[in-house]
Design a protein around this motif. Structure first.
Motif, PDB file in Angstrom:
ATOM      1  N   ASP A  89      -1.271   2.950  -5.515  1.00  0.00           N
ATOM      2  CA  ASP A  89      -0.475   2.807  -4.302  1.00  0.00           C
ATOM      3  C   ASP A  89       1.016   2.747  -4.635  1.00  0.00           C
ATOM      4  N   ARG A 143      -0.913   4.210   0.613  1.00  0.00           N
ATOM      5  CA  ARG A 143      -1.787   5.109   1.365  1.00  0.00           C
ATOM      6  C   ARG A 143      -2.110   4.468   2.704  1.00  0.00           C
ATOM      7  N   LEU A 145       0.830  -1.197   0.000  1.00  0.00           N
ATOM      8  CA  LEU A 145       0.000   0.000   0.000  1.00  0.00           C
ATOM      9  C   LEU A 145       0.869   1.253   0.000  1.00  0.00           C
TER      10      LEU A 145
END
Length: 312
Positions: A250, A164, A162
């Motif tokens: 991402d 975020r 990821l």
């Protein structure tokens, strides 16, 4: 018949010369021992990759009770064939690391980061590796990123990680079901500001039961795009185009936050690192296919990155 026997023997010789037998290793922690596999190539290697699994009760091979794909086991075997050692391990509380389990209400994201940091120290002190690269898959990307920042690692590889914070991604994933999203959003917002929620709809217990909320709070407070800026080592960011759990946005967020990183987008690779279509059911089918090979471009990208940075 003789020809068939010779072919089998030849195949066995090739397998045996690709890498030596796996060695079971353990790491002592305050809560109990973690268990892992150290896989050495046939020729002695001074470089090793610490492979960190993703979220949930995932073992050293990338499997759990809901899926068996052997993705991380295949990654380790490919590294060995390319002359690179690796260590992968069962997460605490999982498989052979069950003795190190922590009660769910007491588990924190930092436990996983400390475990990874402990393995890095173990590889340095117990096996004398000169260069340790850290490769984290999915949630393991953030774990590895933070462990790399705390250690003297030679480089970091984010695989389907990821870019975020968890609260943003959770909301995005739940938005496809308006009824679930409506009930989940207020809970997530509370967790972001450090407040727990006692009354959770039983239908949401899998995600937000009270006992898991402290862990969620400890996870979502970290923004991967901010954490990657703490690094000062070579970084490779790998992302597949048919990943239905982590998006290309991402990977690009991580890349934007750490411009020196090398970004590799692999066409057709899904979250368990195998070729798959975007159609959801067909994509998920590969999660239960342990014999399906890794996406062809994955290992060359990671191996070339490590080889290029071994001498730095």
């Amino acid at each position: 018949m003789v020809k068939q026997i010779m072919l089998v023997l030849s195949a066995l010789i090739l397998i045996n010369t690709a890498y030596a037998a796996e060695q079971n290793v353990t790491l002592k922690t305050e809560q109990g021992e973690l268990a892992g596999s150290l896989l050495m190539p046939a020729n002695k290697s001074e470089t090793v990759v610490l492979i960190i699994a993703g979220s949930g009760p995932t073992d050293r091979n990338g499997n759990n009770t809901q899926m068996t794909n052997n993705a991380l086991k295949m990654v380790a075997q490919h590294f060995a064939k390319d002359g690179i050692a690796s260590l992968r391990y069962d997460k605490r509380g999982v498989a052979a690391s069950a003795p190190a389990a922590i009660a769910e209400q007491d588990l924190r994201f930092e436990h996983y980061v400390n475990d990874a940091t402990g393995w890095i120290t173990y590889l340095q002190q117990q096996h004398g590796f000169k260069r340790i690269f850290v490769a984290g898959h999915s949630e393991g990307s953030l774990v590895g990123m933070m462990a790399t920042a705390k250690s003297s690692s030679a480089g970091f590889i984010s695989i389907a990680g990821l870019g975020r914070s968890g609260d943003v991604v959770l909301k995005e994933q739940l938005a496809s079901n308006p009824a679930v999203f409506e009930q989940s959003e207020p809970i997530i917002d509370k967790l972001v500001v450090g407040e727990t929620v006692d009354n959770v709809n039983p239908l949401l217990n899998a995600l937000f039961r009270p006992s898991i909320q402290p862990y969620l709070m400890s996870w979502i407070k970290y923004d991967p795009a901010k954490e990657i800026k703490r690094l000062s080592v070579p970084v490779l960011i790998v992302q597949g185009t048919t990943d239905i759990q982590v998006k290309e946005v991402d990977a690009k967020a991580l890349s934007a936050a750490y411009p020196k990183a090398k970004l590799v987008i692999i066409e057709g690779m899904n979250h368990v690192l195998k070729d798959a279509p975007k159609e959801r059911m067909a994509n998920f089918a590969t999660y239960m296919q342990p014999d399906t090979p890794l996406s062809e471009s994955l290992m060359p990208a990671m191996t070339s990155f490590i080889k290029a940075n071994e001498s730095l």
